[in-house]
Design a protein around this motif. Structure first.
Motif, PDB file in Angstrom:
ATOM      1  N   THR A   6      -3.448  16.672   9.011  1.00 13.75           N
ATOM      2  CA  THR A   6      -4.122  15.387   9.125  1.00 13.75           C
ATOM      3  C   THR A   6      -3.356  14.377   7.969  1.00 13.75           C
ATOM      4  O   THR A   6      -2.876  14.746   6.915  1.00 13.75           O
ATOM      5  N   THR A   7      -3.404  12.944   8.387  1.00 14.98           N
ATOM      6  CA  THR A   7      -2.832  12.199   7.710  1.00 14.98           C
ATOM      7  C   THR A   7      -3.193  10.930   7.037  1.00 14.98           C
ATOM      8  O   THR A   7      -2.758  10.393   6.200  1.00 14.98           O
ATOM      9  N   ASN A   8      -4.590  10.975   7.471  1.00 12.52           N
ATOM     10  CA  ASN A   8      -5.469   9.746   6.840  1.00 12.52           C
ATOM     11  C   ASN A   8      -6.714   9.925   6.414  1.00 12.52           C
ATOM     12  O   ASN A   8      -7.513   9.204   6.105  1.00 12.52           O
ATOM     13  N   TYR A   9      -7.288  11.401   6.614  1.00 16.07           N
ATOM     14  CA  TYR A   9      -8.488  11.858   6.291  1.00 16.07           C
ATOM     15  C   TYR A   9      -8.598  13.061   6.125  1.00 16.07           C
ATOM     16  O   TYR A   9      -7.674  13.867   6.697  1.00 16.07           O
ATOM     17  N   ALA A  27      -1.663  11.127   1.358  1.00 15.07           N
ATOM     18  CA  ALA A  27      -2.293   9.752   1.756  1.00 15.07           C
ATOM     19  C   ALA A  27      -3.597  10.195   1.813  1.00 15.07           C
ATOM     20  O   ALA A  27      -4.621   9.195   1.719  1.00 15.07           O
ATOM     21  N   ALA A  28      -3.984  10.957   2.935  1.00 18.46           N
ATOM     22  CA  ALA A  28      -5.405  11.263   3.050  1.00 18.46           C
ATOM     23  C   ALA A  28      -6.177  11.633   2.172  1.00 18.46           C
ATOM     24  O   ALA A  28      -7.405  11.624   1.934  1.00 18.46           O
ATOM     25  N   MET A  74      -7.214   8.207   0.614  1.00 16.18           N
ATOM     26  CA  MET A  74      -8.021   7.157   1.423  1.00 16.18           C
ATOM     27  C   MET A  74      -9.197   7.253   1.210  1.00 16.18           C
ATOM     28  O   MET A  74      -9.823   8.438   1.064  1.00 16.18           O
ATOM     29  N   SER A 130       2.276  11.369  13.682  1.00 20.95           N
ATOM     30  CA  SER A 130       1.611  10.769  12.758  1.00 20.95           C
ATOM     31  C   SER A 130       0.251  10.957  13.185  1.00 20.95           C
ATOM     32  O   SER A 130      -0.795  10.728  11.927  1.00 20.95           O
ATOM     33  N   ASN A 174      -3.443  13.121  13.931  1.00 15.39           N
ATOM     34  CA  ASN A 174      -4.223  14.376  13.578  1.00 15.39           C
ATOM     35  C   ASN A 174      -4.061  15.325  14.509  1.00 15.39           C
ATOM     36  O   ASN A 174      -4.184  15.014  15.753  1.00 15.39           O
TER      37      ASN A 174
END
Length: 287
Positions: free
Chosen positions: A116-119, A174-175, A178, A218, A220
């Motif tokens: 995962t990249t954002n959460y 990053a995740a 955020m 990018s 998930n």
């Protein structure tokens, strides 16, 4: 028995593997049908998962196609003999099919790998964090829909928290930073993530910003391992739902992606240290 109106993901996958078996043998649908006592329409419906077959019929088809992959045949026989409904069927009237199929894939996997990249991965989210993730959807969801989705996500987690299915989670830094629901929700989530990482069967590895090139897509990703490699599945989260891939080329590609992540991510201990440091930053910044 009439054809199924809505075959499950597993039923469709059985049909896909039977089609691949036929194609590897160089048969068209009509030719296979003549060899195994089925008409062309039945072959088409079988390969789309709309009708079932017996284990005996499976063995007949495998013999006709000169398939001697015994582990695969046994795994397909296991799909045929599955009985009963999964727990996710209780949500069929209130959630879209995407939700149910994700739970179905996870429940039959022998091991799971996520990136995962954002959460934080859904299988490791706290209830408050999951609720905040669903709250961000636009247009906004009614409160009752958010609550149902959150409850469903929390129930999915029993699979890995029970130790039944091993989980490797690769999480981009990053995740970790955020925010969903504010600093308190994030700090509690990071705390829970460290606790989960110390459980048997759960591996949490962070890919830091310092890595020169982020390995993989990018989006998930989830890689669900089946009882045999041919039955592995890739799940890709997209803006309006999920996509599933099971073609041999796609599986090979994503095995390589996860191998790259494994070589570039921090160790489990170093990952815990980074998660703790991010948590402290969050608490200090918003105290």
């Amino acid at each position: 028995m009439p054809p199924r109106a809505n075959p499950t993901l597993r039923q469709r996958r059985l049909g896909t593997e039977l089609r691949r078996m036929r194609e590897r043998a160089g048969f068209g649908g009509s030719e296979l049908g003549r060899n195994v006592g089925m008409n062309p329409a039945q072959v088409t419906q079988m390969e789309s998962g709309r009708i079932g077959i017996s284990v005996d019929r499976l063995h007949t088809i495998a013999a006709a196609c000169n398939c001697d992959n015994r582990p695969l045949i046994d795994a397909l026989a296991g799909i045929i003999t599955e009985r009963g409904k999964g727990w996710w069927e209780g949500y069929r009237e209130v959630l879209t099919t995407d939700f149910l199929e994700v739970a179905e894939i996870e429940s039959f996997a022998t091991a799971l790998s996520t990136c995962t990249t954002n959460y934080v991965p859904g299988l490791l989210q706290t209830g408050a964090y999951a609720s905040a993730v669903f709250t961000r959807v636009y247009p906004p969801l009614p409160r009752k829909d958010i609550d149902v989705r959150t409850a469903f996500r929390v129930q999915r987690q029993q699979l890995v928290r029970s130790g039944k299915t091993p989980l490797r989670a690769f999480i981009h830094e990053a995740a970790l930073r955020m925010q969903f629901g504010g600093s308190k929700v994030l700090a509690d989530q990071l705390d829970a993530l460290v606790e989960d990482s110390e459980q048997a069967g759960i591996s949490v590895r962070v890919i830091p910003f310092a890595v020169d090139t982020f390995p993989g897509a990018s989006e998930n990703l989830t890689f669900a391992e089946g009882p045999v490699p041919e039955l592995d599945t890739v799940q890709l989260d997209v803006a309006h739902g999920v996509l599933f891939f099971d073609a041999p080329a796609d599986l090979a590609k994503h095995r390589a992606v996860f191998a790259r992540m494994d070589s570039m991510a921090l160790s489990e201990d170093a990952s815990r240290d980074l998660i703790w440091s991010v948590k402290k930053e969050v608490e200090d910044r918003y105290a």
